[in-house]
Every structure is written in structure tokens, then in C-alpha cells.
Write a protein that holds these residues in place. Structure first.
Motif, PDB file in Angstrom:
ATOM      1  N   ILE A   1       0.830  -1.202   0.000  1.00 39.08           N
ATOM      2  CA  ILE A   1       0.000   0.000   0.000  1.00 39.08           C
ATOM      3  C   ILE A   1       0.865   1.254   0.000  1.00 39.08           C
ATOM      4  O   ILE A   1       0.578   2.225  -0.707  1.00 39.08           O
ATOM      5  CB  ILE A   1      -0.950   0.000   1.212  1.00 39.08           C
ATOM      6  N   GLN A   2       1.947   1.230   0.783  1.00 41.05           N
ATOM      7  CA  GLN A   2       2.847   2.388   0.813  1.00 41.05           C
ATOM      8  C   GLN A   2       3.456   2.620  -0.559  1.00 41.05           C
ATOM      9  O   GLN A   2       3.575   3.768  -1.018  1.00 41.05           O
ATOM     10  CB  GLN A   2       3.948   2.161   1.849  1.00 41.05           C
ATOM     11  N   SER A   3       3.820   1.541  -1.243  1.00 46.62           N
ATOM     12  CA  SER A   3       4.372   1.662  -2.592  1.00 46.62           C
ATOM     13  C   SER A   3       3.348   2.246  -3.560  1.00 46.62           C
ATOM     14  O   SER A   3       3.671   3.098  -4.399  1.00 46.62           O
ATOM     15  CB  SER A   3       4.832   0.284  -3.084  1.00 46.62           C
ATOM     16  N   MET A   4       2.097   1.811  -3.434  1.00 46.71           N
ATOM     17  CA  MET A   4       1.033   2.325  -4.299  1.00 46.71           C
ATOM     18  C   MET A   4       0.790   3.809  -4.040  1.00 46.71           C
ATOM     19  O   MET A   4       0.568   4.587  -4.974  1.00 46.71           O
ATOM     20  CB  MET A   4      -0.243   1.516  -4.073  1.00 46.71           C
ATOM     21  N   THR A   5       0.849   4.214  -2.768  1.00 43.62           N
ATOM     22  CA  THR A   5       0.668   5.622  -2.430  1.00 43.62           C
ATOM     23  C   THR A   5       1.805   6.451  -2.989  1.00 43.62           C
ATOM     24  O   THR A   5       1.595   7.549  -3.536  1.00 43.62           O
ATOM     25  CB  THR A   5       0.601   5.810  -0.901  1.00 43.62           C
ATOM     26  N   ASP A   6       3.025   5.953  -2.872  1.00 45.29           N
ATOM     27  CA  ASP A   6       4.193   6.663  -3.411  1.00 45.29           C
ATOM     28  C   ASP A   6       4.057   6.845  -4.925  1.00 45.29           C
ATOM     29  O   ASP A   6       4.394   7.904  -5.467  1.00 45.29           O
ATOM     30  CB  ASP A   6       5.476   5.898  -3.093  1.00 45.29           C
ATOM     31  N   ASN A   7       3.552   5.810  -5.609  1.00 50.22           N
ATOM     32  CA  ASN A   7       3.376   5.906  -7.058  1.00 50.22           C
ATOM     33  C   ASN A   7       2.343   6.979  -7.415  1.00 50.22           C
ATOM     34  O   ASN A   7       2.529   7.741  -8.376  1.00 50.22           O
ATOM     35  CB  ASN A   7       2.941   4.561  -7.638  1.00 50.22           C
ATOM     36  N   LEU A   8       1.261   7.031  -6.643  1.00 49.93           N
ATOM     37  CA  LEU A   8       0.244   8.055  -6.883  1.00 49.93           C
ATOM     38  C   LEU A   8       0.807   9.448  -6.657  1.00 49.93           C
ATOM     39  O   LEU A   8       0.532  10.381  -7.437  1.00 49.93           O
ATOM     40  CB  LEU A   8      -0.961   7.831  -5.969  1.00 49.93           C
ATOM     41  N   ASP A   9       1.596   9.594  -5.589  1.00 51.48           N
ATOM     42  CA  ASP A   9       2.199  10.901  -5.298  1.00 51.48           C
ATOM     43  C   ASP A   9       3.151  11.318  -6.411  1.00 51.48           C
ATOM     44  O   ASP A   9       3.214  12.489  -6.796  1.00 51.48           O
ATOM     45  CB  ASP A   9       2.936  10.856  -3.963  1.00 51.48           C
TER      46      ASP A   9
END
Length: 209
Positions: free
Chosen positions: A196-204
Motif C-alpha cells: 500500500i505504501q508503494s502504491m501511495t508513493d506511485n500516486l504521489d
């Protein structure tokens, strides 16, 4: 279909939610009308910079949605299997991710006004409110809001967007993705949190571009 929904849709699956034919109460519709308008207004405010807009949008969404209920739904049976510490860490990263998802998707739906079309009841405390977001370019967008009522308080627990003729519920898509990962990793909270943290970083990163 946006890049985000390509990530969310698991094997191209589209989940359609069926509901009985009955009208939701006027208070539920008024709740969605008022709060959805305020949420989208935060995305349209020209006086705010990107950081301020995100902060204001997140504050509205925290009030408008039951993030604890959404986060628990997204991991199903594993909400009872995580330790208290794991659940707290998961809910923190889930909130950050969910807010980023909602902001990215609803940003594409910014418009002049939110209009309630109709609504249906799934139960006395569970309703679907169908809205359309009017846009200056004439490309009006359909958005559905699932609202639960607890002790007289309304909160949204899922949002559905009609993309390319397909109705996609965000929490349901997240649940499919998260459960698949947890099943593969024997219920590893750390694996899910890292994903989830990786997915959030990608969105950012996409947002900054």
C-alpha cells in the motif's frame, strides 16, 4: 479508463452492485448533495495551492467517509487476524492511500455542481445515492455514493464511478486486490502495508508529474 483504475481492476473484473428498487430518504440525499458538493468544491478552489487543496480535501473526506469501516472491509477476515499494532499501522497507510485515490479520481470529475438523480435503499440503514456531476464541457459524470446510517449519523463507505460504461466501486476493487495479496503471503500485514505504501508513493509521483 484512468491509469489508477487499471491498477485497481483485478484481471479486468468489474463488480456490479445490485440494489432493490426503493427510494432512500430525503435526508440521505440531502447529506450527499451537501457534502459531495463541498468535497468537489475543495478541488475547484483557485485560491489554494496543491498542498492546501489536498489538506482541505482530506479534511472533508475524513468527515464525509467512515475510513475505519472502509479499511476493515478492504481486508475482510484479516481485520480480525491482525494484531492491534498491525491493524493500526495498516489503517494509517490505508487512509493515506485511500485519500490519494479519491483525490486523483474525483479531480477528474471536478465540475460545476453535484445533482442528486435518485436513490435506492439496500436496507433501512444502507442506501445508494446516484448523482451526476455537471461539467462545463458537457461531459457530465455519474457517481454513486453508498451511505450507511449509524445512530442517526450518515457516512459514505464506498464510491462508484461509471467509466467506459462500467460501474466500479473503489472499496470493492481495493478489497479484491488486498485479499489476493494477503492470501498469497499467508496473511502478512507487513507485505500488505509495504504494498500500500508503494502504491501511495506511485500516486504521489504521478501527481507531482
Amino acid at each position: 479508463m484512468t491509469h489508477l483504475f487499471r491498477h485497481l481492476a483485478v484481471a479486468g473484473a468489474v463488480v456490479m452492485m445490485t440494489v432493490p428498487s426503493a427510494f432512500a430518504d430525503a435526508k440521505t440525499e440531502a447529506y450527499v448533495q451537501k457534502n459531495a458538493s463541498e468535497v468537489l468544491a475543495s478541488l475547484n478552489d483557485p485560491s489554494l495551492n496543491a498542498e492546501e487543496r489536498t489538506e482541505k480535501f482530506n479534511a472533508y473526506m475524513d468527515e464525509f467517509t467512515d475510513m475505519t469501516a472502509v479499511s476493515n472491509f478492504a481486508i475482510g477476515k484479516y481485520a480480525r487476524r491482525f494484531t492491534d499494532d498491525e491493524l493500526a499501522r495498516y489503517r494509517k497507510v490505508f487512509r493515506e492511500y485511500a485519500l490519494a485515490v479519491y483525490e486523483n479520481e474525483l479531480d477528474d470529475y471536478r465540475g460545476e455542481a453535484v445533482v442528486v438523480k435518485d436513490s435506492v435503499d439496500r436496507s433501512p440503514t444502507d442506501s445508494i445515492v446516484n448523482t451526476v456531476i455537471k461539467r462545463q464541457d458537457g461531459k457530465d459524470m455519474d457517481v454513486r455514493w453508498r451511505v450507511l446510517t449509524r445512530d442517526g449519523k450518515y457516512q459514505v463507505v464506498d464510491v462508484a464511478l461509471n467509466l467506459d460504461g462500467n460501474l466500479i466501486w473503489l472499496a470493492i476493487e481495493q478489497r479484491a486486490q488486498f485479499l489476493a495479496l494477503l492470501d498469497r503471503t499467508n496473511g502478512s500485514a507487513d507485505a500488505l502495508i509495504n504494498k500500500i505504501q508503494s502504491m501511495t508513493d506511485n500516486l504521489d509521483n504521478e501527481k507531482r508529474k
